[in-house]
Design a protein around this motif. Sequence first.
Motif, PDB file in Angstrom:
ATOM      1  N   THR A 175       0.861  -1.172   0.000  1.00  0.00           N
ATOM      2  CA  THR A 175       0.000   0.000   0.000  1.00  0.00           C
ATOM      3  C   THR A 175       0.901   1.226   0.000  1.00  0.00           C
ATOM      4  OG1 THR A 175      -1.930   1.047   1.041  1.00  0.00           O
ATOM      5  CG2 THR A 175      -0.203   0.253   2.515  1.00  0.00           C
ATOM      6  N   HIS A 176       0.309   2.406  -0.119  1.00  0.00           N
ATOM      7  CA  HIS A 176       1.066   3.661  -0.121  1.00  0.00           C
ATOM      8  C   HIS A 176       0.399   4.608   0.858  1.00  0.00           C
ATOM      9  CE1 HIS A 176       2.844   7.438  -1.700  1.00  0.00           C
ATOM     10  NE2 HIS A 176       3.825   6.663  -2.117  1.00  0.00           N
ATOM     11  N   ASP A 177       1.213   5.267   1.703  1.00  0.00           N
ATOM     12  CA  ASP A 177       0.640   6.134   2.742  1.00  0.00           C
ATOM     13  C   ASP A 177       0.668   7.613   2.370  1.00  0.00           C
ATOM     14  OD1 ASP A 177       3.267   6.952   3.038  1.00  0.00           O
ATOM     15  OD2 ASP A 177       3.524   6.185   5.071  1.00  0.00           O
ATOM     16  N   GLY A 178       0.992   7.907   1.125  1.00  0.00           N
ATOM     17  CA  GLY A 178       1.134   9.285   0.688  1.00  0.00           C
ATOM     18  C   GLY A 178       2.579   9.697   0.542  1.00  0.00           C
ATOM     19  N   THR A 179       3.478   8.972   1.226  1.00  0.00           N
ATOM     20  CA  THR A 179       4.917   9.227   1.123  1.00  0.00           C
ATOM     21  C   THR A 179       5.693   7.947   0.854  1.00  0.00           C
ATOM     22  OG1 THR A 179       4.715  11.074   2.687  1.00  0.00           O
ATOM     23  CG2 THR A 179       6.930  10.221   2.283  1.00  0.00           C
ATOM     24  N   TYR A 180       5.363   6.890   1.588  1.00  0.00           N
ATOM     25  CA  TYR A 180       6.124   5.642   1.523  1.00  0.00           C
ATOM     26  C   TYR A 180       5.238   4.470   1.108  1.00  0.00           C
ATOM     27  CZ  TYR A 180       9.276   8.490   4.331  1.00  0.00           C
ATOM     28  OH  TYR A 180      10.076   9.512   4.785  1.00  0.00           O
ATOM     29  N   LEU A 181       5.888   3.462   0.538  1.00  0.00           N
ATOM     30  CA  LEU A 181       5.241   2.173   0.340  1.00  0.00           C
ATOM     31  C   LEU A 181       5.328   1.374   1.634  1.00  0.00           C
ATOM     32  CD1 LEU A 181       6.751   1.149  -3.126  1.00  0.00           C
ATOM     33  CD2 LEU A 181       4.364   1.778  -2.697  1.00  0.00           C
ATOM     34  N   TRP A 182       4.282   0.607   1.918  1.00  0.00           N
ATOM     35  CA  TRP A 182       4.300  -0.370   3.009  1.00  0.00           C
ATOM     36  C   TRP A 182       4.128  -1.748   2.390  1.00  0.00           C
ATOM     37  CZ3 TRP A 182       5.392   0.452   8.090  1.00  0.00           C
ATOM     38  CH2 TRP A 182       5.429   1.785   8.516  1.00  0.00           C
ATOM     39  N   ILE A 183       5.030  -2.660   2.732  1.00  0.00           N
ATOM     40  CA  ILE A 183       5.077  -3.973   2.090  1.00  0.00           C
ATOM     41  C   ILE A 183       5.089  -5.054   3.160  1.00  0.00           C
ATOM     42  CG2 ILE A 183       6.403  -5.457   0.537  1.00  0.00           C
ATOM     43  CD1 ILE A 183       7.570  -2.891  -0.701  1.00  0.00           C
ATOM     44  N   SER A 184       4.238  -6.064   2.994  1.00  0.00           N
ATOM     45  CA  SER A 184       4.142  -7.144   3.979  1.00  0.00           C
ATOM     46  C   SER A 184       5.037  -8.315   3.598  1.00  0.00           C
ATOM     47  CB  SER A 184       2.691  -7.622   4.109  1.00  0.00           C
ATOM     48  OG  SER A 184       2.205  -8.108   2.865  1.00  0.00           O
ATOM     49  N   ASN A 185       5.531  -9.009   4.628  1.00  0.00           N
ATOM     50  CA  ASN A 185       6.358 -10.202   4.443  1.00  0.00           C
ATOM     51  C   ASN A 185       5.705 -11.348   5.209  1.00  0.00           C
ATOM     52  OD1 ASN A 185       8.371 -12.266   4.794  1.00  0.00           O
ATOM     53  ND2 ASN A 185       9.944 -10.780   4.274  1.00  0.00           N
ATOM     54  N   ARG A 186       5.213 -12.346   4.488  1.00  0.00           N
ATOM     55  CA  ARG A 186       4.422 -13.409   5.112  1.00  0.00           C
ATOM     56  C   ARG A 186       5.272 -14.434   5.866  1.00  0.00           C
ATOM     57  NH1 ARG A 186       4.191 -18.280   2.379  1.00  0.00           N
ATOM     58  NH2 ARG A 186       5.287 -18.351   0.376  1.00  0.00           N
ATOM     59  N   LYS A 188       8.641 -13.757   7.277  1.00  0.00           N
ATOM     60  CA  LYS A 188       9.320 -13.112   8.402  1.00  0.00           C
ATOM     61  C   LYS A 188       8.364 -12.345   9.308  1.00  0.00           C
ATOM     62  CE  LYS A 188      13.829 -12.768   6.177  1.00  0.00           C
ATOM     63  NZ  LYS A 188      14.925 -11.865   5.727  1.00  0.00           N
ATOM     64  N   ASP A 189       7.090 -12.275   8.911  1.00  0.00           N
ATOM     65  CA  ASP A 189       6.069 -11.600   9.724  1.00  0.00           C
ATOM     66  C   ASP A 189       6.487 -10.167  10.039  1.00  0.00           C
ATOM     67  OD1 ASP A 189       4.792 -14.095   9.756  1.00  0.00           O
ATOM     68  OD2 ASP A 189       5.858 -14.692  11.563  1.00  0.00           O
ATOM     69  N   GLU A 190       6.827  -9.445   8.978  1.00  0.00           N
ATOM     70  CA  GLU A 190       7.266  -8.065   9.123  1.00  0.00           C
ATOM     71  C   GLU A 190       6.560  -7.181   8.106  1.00  0.00           C
ATOM     72  OE1 GLU A 190      11.850  -8.674  10.736  1.00  0.00           O
ATOM     73  OE2 GLU A 190      11.485  -8.673   8.566  1.00  0.00           O
ATOM     74  N   LEU A 191       6.538  -5.885   8.410  1.00  0.00           N
ATOM     75  CA  LEU A 191       5.959  -4.878   7.530  1.00  0.00           C
ATOM     76  C   LEU A 191       7.029  -3.821   7.283  1.00  0.00           C
ATOM     77  CD1 LEU A 191       2.579  -4.519   9.455  1.00  0.00           C
ATOM     78  CD2 LEU A 191       2.959  -5.869   7.381  1.00  0.00           C
ATOM     79  N   TYR A 192       7.296  -3.501   6.016  1.00  0.00           N
ATOM     80  CA  TYR A 192       8.407  -2.630   5.659  1.00  0.00           C
ATOM     81  C   TYR A 192       7.916  -1.279   5.138  1.00  0.00           C
ATOM     82  CZ  TYR A 192      10.592  -7.241   5.637  1.00  0.00           C
ATOM     83  OH  TYR A 192      11.010  -8.503   5.984  1.00  0.00           O
ATOM     84  N   MET A 193       8.519  -0.216   5.644  1.00  0.00           N
ATOM     85  CA  MET A 193       8.295   1.127   5.120  1.00  0.00           C
ATOM     86  C   MET A 193       9.417   1.411   4.125  1.00  0.00           C
ATOM     87  SD  MET A 193       7.772   4.693   7.247  1.00  0.00           S
ATOM     88  CE  MET A 193       9.494   5.123   7.524  1.00  0.00           C
ATOM     89  N   VAL A 194       9.054   1.643   2.870  1.00  0.00           N
ATOM     90  CA  VAL A 194      10.025   1.654   1.777  1.00  0.00           C
ATOM     91  C   VAL A 194       9.955   2.972   1.012  1.00  0.00           C
ATOM     92  CG1 VAL A 194      10.689   0.513  -0.386  1.00  0.00           C
ATOM     93  CG2 VAL A 194       9.904  -0.855   1.557  1.00  0.00           C
ATOM     94  N   ASP A 195      11.117   3.523   0.700  1.00  0.00           N
ATOM     95  CA  ASP A 195      11.186   4.698  -0.163  1.00  0.00           C
ATOM     96  C   ASP A 195      10.792   4.279  -1.580  1.00  0.00           C
ATOM     97  OD1 ASP A 195      11.960   7.362  -1.049  1.00  0.00           O
ATOM     98  OD2 ASP A 195      13.678   6.370  -1.969  1.00  0.00           O
ATOM     99  N   PRO A 196       9.743   4.873  -2.159  1.00  0.00           N
ATOM    100  CA  PRO A 196       9.233   4.390  -3.447  1.00  0.00           C
ATOM    101  C   PRO A 196      10.124   4.708  -4.641  1.00  0.00           C
ATOM    102  CG  PRO A 196       8.003   6.326  -2.753  1.00  0.00           C
ATOM    103  CD  PRO A 196       8.907   5.964  -1.615  1.00  0.00           C
ATOM    104  N   GLU A 197      11.117   5.562  -4.465  1.00  0.00           N
ATOM    105  CA  GLU A 197      12.006   5.881  -5.578  1.00  0.00           C
ATOM    106  C   GLU A 197      13.241   4.984  -5.588  1.00  0.00           C
ATOM    107  OE1 GLU A 197      11.177   7.885  -8.051  1.00  0.00           O
ATOM    108  OE2 GLU A 197       9.270   8.106  -6.996  1.00  0.00           O
ATOM    109  N   SER A 198      13.871   4.826  -4.432  1.00  0.00           N
ATOM    110  CA  SER A 198      15.117   4.052  -4.371  1.00  0.00           C
ATOM    111  C   SER A 198      14.903   2.593  -4.007  1.00  0.00           C
ATOM    112  CB  SER A 198      16.059   4.680  -3.340  1.00  0.00           C
ATOM    113  OG  SER A 198      15.516   4.567  -2.030  1.00  0.00           O
TER     114      SER A 198
END
Length: 566
Positions: A175-186, A188-198
């Motif tokens: 998903t996208h929060d307006g600034t960052y992508l959020w990506i789920s990992n099934r 490792k049970d983690e959620l990642y905040m990711v810079d959408p450009e780099s």
Amino acid sequence: MSGLSAIRASKVIFCCAICALFASLAVVPTGAAPGAVKDTLVSPCKYPAGLATDGKRLFLADWREATIFEIDPAKGTVINTHKAPTLKPHGMTFGNGMLYISDSHTGGIYALDLESGVVETTFQAPGSRALGLAWADNTLYILEGRSKKIYKVLPEDGTILSYFDVPDRSCTCMTHDGTYLWISNRIKDELYMVDPESGMVIGILDAPGPYAAGVAWKDGYLWNADFQRRTLYQLIVKDDVPYRLTDTRVARVEYYWALNNYGPGEVTDVAVNLAIPEKLPCQELLSDLDYSIAPMKITKDQWDQPCAVFDLGTIAPGSKAALTYSVNAKVSAIRYLIFPEATGTLDDIPKDIRKKYLADGTRYRTSSPYIQDTVKKIVGDEKNPYWIARKIYNYVIDRLHYEMIGGWDVPEVVLKRGSGSCSEYTFSFVSLCRAAGLPARYQGSIVVRGDDASIDEAFHRWAQIYLPGYGWVPVDANRGDSDSPVGQAKGIGELANRFLITTQSGGGSEYLAWSYNSFARYKMNGYCNVQEDNFGFWEPLQEEKAIPVSSMSGSGETCKPEPQAR
């Protein structure tokens, strides 16, 4: 309960979840930690996958039944159901008034008008495993499972604009929060905040369940659908507490120092200083320090690091001098969630911090032409403190590989050589940060090595940087030296529950010099064959058994320093 009706999870389950959450924290915070569960909903379907929102409602895809459930997040009830335009709906996102849906088996992308039920646009993703979708700035992001890439494409026909690697091979939804992508990992049970450009991972949250699937961003909260528990979690991402504490470990930790004199001469004027651990956000001392020999005095160095000072006199040939301290401690894993835009500028850092932690030192040599030229190339015209640190961090982990060859060479030598120990990684990072105007220092520790009951003969050191709004944040470039974007992110703002931190220093301490844990000075009367030993010992304890040293019967003398304000 109807298969088409989602009800709010019972108060009992909700309260248990909250109790379990706070029980996992070493310190109960005044606000909510990142990733805390605010609310839960029972999934209306058995196979929840993609999750999306139009800003008012939640939309959940049933992967097996090819059905999309429209949910009122306030009441937890199903408002409507929609037939998916494909057999295996997985990723979902809203854009241009359409619900975009991906098929995880064929790679088809469908833009569905929910009111009419008509698919307005369809195209093929860059691969057949289109798992996650996110909408940002009139473009579509596609997480493709076979190539392990995230593609930025035009939403009308799928033309690729750019792409980068997924944070980890087990990533599923976005998903996208307006600034960052959020990506789920099934896995490792983690959620990642990711810079959408780099594609750089900026932050990590622990997923609330064992199978993190769909994610959606609504009204400042991150929603996550868990496939295994069939539950929707509403997560607090940003509150008063910038970090989360987990995985508490309670242990009795002993530090041992000894100097063996094998002769033939005498070792004289033996002075030993031990760094005294203190209460920190990720550690709590449950007892007084129990010394085998009472210190001559307890004092602090110029960095406010408490030290126990010992005068051991002369060591005759064939003899040794030894001393120890033991302490009961509770240590926790700590993970900061840092929003780069919230770190302000270098001018927002207090003047006393800048004055103290931008100074040069013999192990830093920040004023050398090589360091000055290097940091200009790395940082450029960047002004944001987080991105200054991240650029330097990326340079160090790209430039160096781990190698302990003895001694601590200065950063210029280490960076030119391309290898270093944990201390050399740290000195290089601190030197470049200070040269860039970002205050930095280091921490040193006694480490759990493998088993809960363990011996540490190597110890570990890492850096800290000062970020406005967050304070001192750990940065371990040695740990983050990884090919994985997630592995790299775990070196910034994160420490495992394996460390008793003994030392916080800017370097060149009057009592510890450039060392940590301990430092000894002595003279030799004639030739002496000497060997200095130091070890850390970890003994796991049950928390209720971690009673204060003053109430224990032991052979050591206890010397408790008077409390001193920093």
